[in-house]
Structure formats: structure tokens, C-alpha cells
Design a protein around this motif. Structure first.
Motif, PDB file in Angstrom:
ATOM      1  N   GLY A 205     -83.964 -17.839 -20.446  1.00 49.61           N
ATOM      2  CA  GLY A 205     -83.278 -17.921 -18.864  1.00 49.61           C
ATOM      3  C   GLY A 205     -81.899 -18.485 -18.965  1.00 49.61           C
ATOM      4  N   ASP A 206     -80.762 -17.877 -18.467  1.00 49.69           N
ATOM      5  CA  ASP A 206     -79.495 -18.242 -18.387  1.00 49.69           C
ATOM      6  C   ASP A 206     -78.797 -18.271 -19.790  1.00 49.69           C
ATOM      7  OD1 ASP A 206     -79.444 -18.165 -15.675  1.00 49.69           O
ATOM      8  OD2 ASP A 206     -79.480 -20.710 -15.525  1.00 49.69           O
ATOM      9  N   ILE A 207     -79.214 -17.654 -20.530  1.00 52.40           N
ATOM     10  CA  ILE A 207     -78.557 -17.666 -22.016  1.00 52.40           C
ATOM     11  C   ILE A 207     -77.575 -16.141 -21.899  1.00 52.40           C
ATOM     12  CG2 ILE A 207     -78.773 -17.390 -24.263  1.00 52.40           C
ATOM     13  CD1 ILE A 207     -81.578 -18.392 -24.363  1.00 52.40           C
ATOM     14  N   CYS A 208     -76.431 -16.725 -21.735  1.00 59.03           N
ATOM     15  CA  CYS A 208     -75.446 -15.656 -21.484  1.00 59.03           C
ATOM     16  C   CYS A 208     -74.181 -15.669 -22.438  1.00 59.03           C
ATOM     17  CB  CYS A 208     -74.741 -15.300 -19.960  1.00 59.03           C
ATOM     18  SG  CYS A 208     -76.220 -15.252 -18.674  1.00 59.03           S
ATOM     19  N   SER A 209     -74.068 -16.647 -23.417  1.00 58.14           N
ATOM     20  CA  SER A 209     -72.883 -16.957 -24.210  1.00 58.14           C
ATOM     21  C   SER A 209     -73.649 -17.811 -25.420  1.00 58.14           C
ATOM     22  CB  SER A 209     -71.862 -17.483 -23.514  1.00 58.14           C
ATOM     23  OG  SER A 209     -72.174 -18.869 -23.172  1.00 58.14           O
ATOM     24  N   LEU A 210     -72.717 -17.868 -26.382  1.00 54.20           N
ATOM     25  CA  LEU A 210     -73.256 -18.731 -27.652  1.00 54.20           C
ATOM     26  C   LEU A 210     -73.252 -19.981 -27.153  1.00 54.20           C
ATOM     27  CD1 LEU A 210     -73.719 -18.995 -30.713  1.00 54.20           C
ATOM     28  CD2 LEU A 210     -71.079 -19.139 -30.903  1.00 54.20           C
ATOM     29  N   GLU A 211     -72.221 -20.451 -26.421  1.00 57.62           N
ATOM     30  CA  GLU A 211     -72.595 -21.790 -25.792  1.00 57.62           C
ATOM     31  C   GLU A 211     -73.873 -22.199 -25.010  1.00 57.62           C
ATOM     32  OE1 GLU A 211     -70.092 -25.051 -22.766  1.00 57.62           O
ATOM     33  OE2 GLU A 211     -69.493 -23.051 -23.124  1.00 57.62           O
ATOM     34  N   ASP A 212     -74.319 -21.262 -24.319  1.00 59.49           N
ATOM     35  CA  ASP A 212     -75.456 -21.149 -23.491  1.00 59.49           C
ATOM     36  C   ASP A 212     -76.536 -21.307 -24.532  1.00 59.49           C
ATOM     37  OD1 ASP A 212     -74.231 -21.103 -21.169  1.00 59.49           O
ATOM     38  OD2 ASP A 212     -74.495 -18.812 -20.944  1.00 59.49           O
ATOM     39  N   TYR A 213     -76.514 -20.321 -25.329  1.00 59.80           N
ATOM     40  CA  TYR A 213     -77.646 -20.458 -26.618  1.00 59.80           C
ATOM     41  C   TYR A 213     -77.806 -21.875 -27.215  1.00 59.80           C
ATOM     42  CZ  TYR A 213     -79.573 -19.557 -31.200  1.00 59.80           C
ATOM     43  OH  TYR A 213     -80.279 -19.846 -32.229  1.00 59.80           O
ATOM     44  N   ARG A 214     -76.551 -22.029 -27.501  1.00 60.65           N
ATOM     45  CA  ARG A 214     -76.761 -23.530 -28.503  1.00 60.65           C
ATOM     46  C   ARG A 214     -77.106 -24.818 -27.397  1.00 60.65           C
ATOM     47  NH1 ARG A 214     -70.946 -24.366 -31.391  1.00 60.65           N
ATOM     48  NH2 ARG A 214     -72.254 -26.407 -32.056  1.00 60.65           N
ATOM     49  N   LYS A 215     -76.617 -24.653 -26.210  1.00 61.83           N
ATOM     50  CA  LYS A 215     -77.420 -25.626 -25.355  1.00 61.83           C
ATOM     51  C   LYS A 215     -78.796 -25.730 -24.869  1.00 61.83           C
ATOM     52  CE  LYS A 215     -76.178 -27.961 -20.751  1.00 61.83           C
ATOM     53  NZ  LYS A 215     -75.550 -27.960 -19.629  1.00 61.83           N
ATOM     54  N   CYS A 216     -79.180 -24.214 -24.782  1.00 55.26           N
ATOM     55  CA  CYS A 216     -80.573 -24.316 -24.706  1.00 55.26           C
ATOM     56  C   CYS A 216     -81.497 -24.639 -25.730  1.00 55.26           C
ATOM     57  CB  CYS A 216     -80.714 -22.614 -24.258  1.00 55.26           C
ATOM     58  SG  CYS A 216     -82.598 -22.194 -24.052  1.00 55.26           S
ATOM     59  N   ARG A 217     -80.982 -24.264 -26.922  1.00 57.01           N
ATOM     60  CA  ARG A 217     -81.841 -24.835 -28.117  1.00 57.01           C
ATOM     61  C   ARG A 217     -81.940 -26.264 -28.312  1.00 57.01           C
ATOM     62  NH1 ARG A 217     -80.689 -22.192 -33.674  1.00 57.01           N
ATOM     63  NH2 ARG A 217     -82.656 -23.478 -34.148  1.00 57.01           N
ATOM     64  N   SER A 218     -80.622 -26.828 -27.899  1.00 59.74           N
ATOM     65  CA  SER A 218     -80.622 -28.267 -27.967  1.00 59.74           C
ATOM     66  C   SER A 218     -81.674 -28.984 -26.993  1.00 59.74           C
ATOM     67  CB  SER A 218     -79.159 -28.765 -27.586  1.00 59.74           C
ATOM     68  OG  SER A 218     -79.128 -30.270 -27.680  1.00 59.74           O
ATOM     69  N   VAL A 219     -81.541 -28.612 -25.642  1.00 56.26           N
ATOM     70  CA  VAL A 219     -82.505 -29.012 -24.463  1.00 56.26           C
ATOM     71  C   VAL A 219     -83.969 -28.591 -24.785  1.00 56.26           C
ATOM     72  CG1 VAL A 219     -82.632 -28.881 -22.187  1.00 56.26           C
ATOM     73  CG2 VAL A 219     -80.443 -29.244 -22.827  1.00 56.26           C
ATOM     74  N   SER A 220     -84.321 -27.427 -24.847  1.00 57.67           N
ATOM     75  CA  SER A 220     -85.425 -26.961 -25.051  1.00 57.67           C
ATOM     76  C   SER A 220     -86.150 -27.317 -26.453  1.00 57.67           C
ATOM     77  CB  SER A 220     -85.439 -25.512 -24.823  1.00 57.67           C
ATOM     78  OG  SER A 220     -84.933 -24.826 -26.185  1.00 57.67           O
ATOM     79  N   GLY A 221     -85.366 -27.518 -27.475  1.00 60.99           N
ATOM     80  CA  GLY A 221     -85.872 -27.998 -28.825  1.00 60.99           C
ATOM     81  C   GLY A 221     -86.711 -26.554 -29.291  1.00 60.99           C
ATOM     82  N   CYS A 222     -86.250 -25.413 -28.786  1.00 54.83           N
ATOM     83  CA  CYS A 222     -86.855 -24.232 -29.423  1.00 54.83           C
ATOM     84  C   CYS A 222     -86.161 -23.436 -30.322  1.00 54.83           C
ATOM     85  CB  CYS A 222     -87.181 -22.885 -28.042  1.00 54.83           C
ATOM     86  SG  CYS A 222     -88.359 -23.619 -26.995  1.00 54.83           S
ATOM     87  N   ASP A 223     -86.508 -22.942 -31.341  1.00 52.34           N
ATOM     88  CA  ASP A 223     -85.663 -22.306 -32.412  1.00 52.34           C
ATOM     89  C   ASP A 223     -85.326 -20.931 -31.858  1.00 52.34           C
ATOM     90  OD1 ASP A 223     -85.347 -24.351 -34.186  1.00 52.34           O
ATOM     91  OD2 ASP A 223     -87.151 -23.554 -35.124  1.00 52.34           O
ATOM     92  N   ASP A 224     -86.385 -20.144 -31.203  1.00 56.44           N
ATOM     93  CA  ASP A 224     -86.290 -18.889 -30.710  1.00 56.44           C
ATOM     94  C   ASP A 224     -85.998 -19.045 -29.480  1.00 56.44           C
ATOM     95  OD1 ASP A 224     -87.190 -18.302 -33.548  1.00 56.44           O
ATOM     96  OD2 ASP A 224     -89.302 -18.635 -33.033  1.00 56.44           O
TER      97      ASP A 224
END
Length: 325
Positions: A205-224
């Protein structure tokens, strides 16, 4: 070094990420897995020809031309017919089975499929259990869910239902059905689910850039992560992410590099679709691409009113080389 699995999601993008798109995007690189468009399974036996039509990769041991495995995604609520369809898919070469509990389509939900099942965790459990028991133990069975239908009150219960039924992993789209695709995605809820279950959790959900990806991983705690719309708008986003994770240099694809891929895409679409539909498929992709490439907007404006496939082909084709002398 960080690791990540970027899985191309198709469930909320019916009619967009088809076999041609999977072939082209996986050829670009950085994608570890794909998921097909959902295949509806009702109360009747699913014919093999439908699986082959929506997942021609089954003719290639369940992989795209570049070797990326493609999970077969099934949608429905009948445990018996879903388990039969799953077994058939595996017999035809599917490397994994994915179950759709996330589609927000009104038509799909009206027919008791997709996200409407999030109201009934017991049915989700029965479906996953039936499919898990029907296919060989070495074949992964995964599920895609949203945070809920009207609200998030059953999010953890649904995740537990998927886990206890024997699924290998669950992908969580961080919004409810009623929230549709409105921003923001609630990645913090993915973290709650990840902490509540022992199986692998994939963030979406809402992963549209490298910045989004890094933030998603940080908030969700998911590697994948699983990426859909972001990859359609930015076709080498997976490579951008992969290069970040491996700390290697990478220069994002330019429009000049992407344009030949567009040409190939349109040629393949023309071969597979009726003539009246091929222009729309190209325009559809350009609508996404213009979010990242200004040149896509220019091309879209140029062909916007065109309905003749040959005229559009002429726009995409380079002028013939002039002979010397």
C-alpha cells in the motif's frame, strides 16, 4: 545489507497487470515474485483453459520469460471448488497459490468474494484450510487481505484465521475496503498484525518511491513488500529498491530507455487483444507513467483522441532510416 522481496501485485489492478505487463516488468528486473490477476472460482469446476489464458506462464513452469515465479491468485468463497482449482493450478505448474481476501470491487463483493469475506473470519479460515490441505505441502499457500471491510476491528482475527488455517504468509494491504485507495495507507496496522502472527507478513500500500519503501519498512517492521501501482508508474522502481538494499550504484531508467519497452508492449497487446481495445491499454499505462515521466504526458496528449490502432502504431514507430547517397 538489507534484503527485500518485491512482489508485483495484481489483485487491485484487474485488466492492467496482465501477462504482457508481467513479462516486461520482470524483464526490467528487481522483482522476485509476481501474482496473477485474480481468477474467479464459483460453485463450478474451473476449466484448465481459463488458468492457461490468465496465466500463460503455466506453460513455462509457472515463470515469466525472465524466470520470475508467478503465483496463481484465486478468488471466491467456496472451499471445495477453490481447493479443486488450487490443485489443478499446481498440476498445471503453479509454483504457489494465493487467495484474494482484499479485492474491493462491488461486483466481486456482491458475489461473496474479495474483501467482503473480511466480515467472516470463519469462512476465510475454511477457505485457506481447504486449499492448504488440497495442494502438496511444498507448494506455498499465501493470502492477501485488507485491514477490514467497514473498519479494522477484525484485522487481527482475520490474520489469525489465515495463519491457523496453514497459510505460509499473508500480504496486508494497509487500508479497509471502504477506504479504497485513499491515502494514507495505515502501515502501523501492518506492524500490529506482524507482531500478532508468526507467519511472514508482506507490507502493501502506497509504496511509490524509494522513500515510501524505506518509511513503510520502518513503520511496519516488515522486510518484504508488495508493490502494484508504484511499479506501473515507475517500471524500474524494484531495481531502485534492490540497488539501495545492496548498496550498489544504479541510474534510474530514462524515457529514452523506456520508450522501446512501450513499443514492444503495444505490439504484444495488439496481438492478444481485439483491435478496439489495444489503444486503451496503452493509454491506460501512460496515465500511470506520466506520474513519473513528463514525456508520457506528451505522448498521451498526442494519442488521446486516436482510436485507430494503426495510427497509434505510426506514432510509436520511428521514421525509416534514409539511405546514404
Amino acid at each position: 545489507m538489507e534484503t527485500a522481496t518485491v512482489t508485483l501485485i495484481l489483485a487491485p489492478m484487474e485488466g492492467l497487470v496482465d501477462p504482457q505487463m508481467r513479462k516486461l516488468l520482470t524483464a526490467i528486473g528487481g522483482i522476485d515474485r509476481c501474482v496473477t490477476e485474480f481468477i474467479r472460482v464459483n460453485d463450478q469446476t474451473l476449466p484448465a483453459k481459463m488458468l492457461h489464458r490468465l496465466a500463460p506462464e503455466l506453460h513455462n513452469q509457472g515463470r515469466t520469460a525472465s524466470g520470475v515465479p508467478v503465483s496463481i491468485q484465486l478468488l471466491g468463497s467456496n472451499p471445495e471448488t477453490l481447493s479443486e482449482a488450487a490443485l489443478l493450478a499446481v498440476e498445471l505448474g503453479a509454483p504457489a497459490i494465493d487467495l484474494n481476501f482484499g479485492c474491493p470491487s462491488k461486483t466481486v463483493n456482491k458475489n461473496k468474494g474479495g474483501s467482503v469475506l473480511l466480515k467472516e473470519p470463519d469462512i476465510i479460515h475454511k477457505v485457506v484450510k481447504a486449499v492448504r490441505e488440497s495442494v502438496p505441502s511444498h507448494i506455498p499457500v499465501t493470502a492477501k487481505m485488507r485491514l477490514g471491510y467497514e473498519d479494522k476491528s477484525l484485522a487481527l482475527e482475520n490474520a489469525h484465521a489465515i495463519e491457523s488455517a496453514g497459510a505460509n504468509e499473508v500480504c496486508v494491504h494497509a487500508r479497509t475496503k471502504l477506504e479504497g485507495y485513499r491515502r494514507p495507507a495505515h502501515w502501523e496496522w501492518i506492524a500490529r498484525i506482524r507482531e500478532a502472527v508468526k507467519i511472514k507478513v508482506i507490507a502493501n500500500g502506497d509504496i511509490c518511491s524509494l522513500e515510501d519503501y524505506r518509511k513503510c519498512r520502518s513503520v511496519s517492521g516488515c522486510d518484504d513488500v508488495m508493490i502494484g501501482r508504484g511499479l506501473i508508474a515507475w517500471p524500474d522502481l524494484a531495481l531502485v529498491i534492490a540497488s539501495h538494499n545492496s548498496a550498489t550504484a544504479y541510474s534510474p531508467m530514462t524515457w529514452d530507455q523506456l520508450f522501446p519497452i512501450l513499443q514492444v508492449f503495444y505490439e504484444e497487446v495488439r496481438k492478444r487483444l481485439p483491435a478496439k481495445h489495444s489503444p486503451g491499454r496503452l493509454k491506460q499505462w501512460l496515465v500511470f507513467l506520466k506520474q513519473h515521466y513528463p514525456e508520457a504526458q506528451e505522448l498521451f496528449d498526442q494519442i488521446r483522441s486516436m482510436a485507430d490502432p494503426d495510427l497509434i502504431q505510426a506514432v510509436l514507430s520511428p521514421p525509416p532510416m534514409k539511405k546514404a547517397g
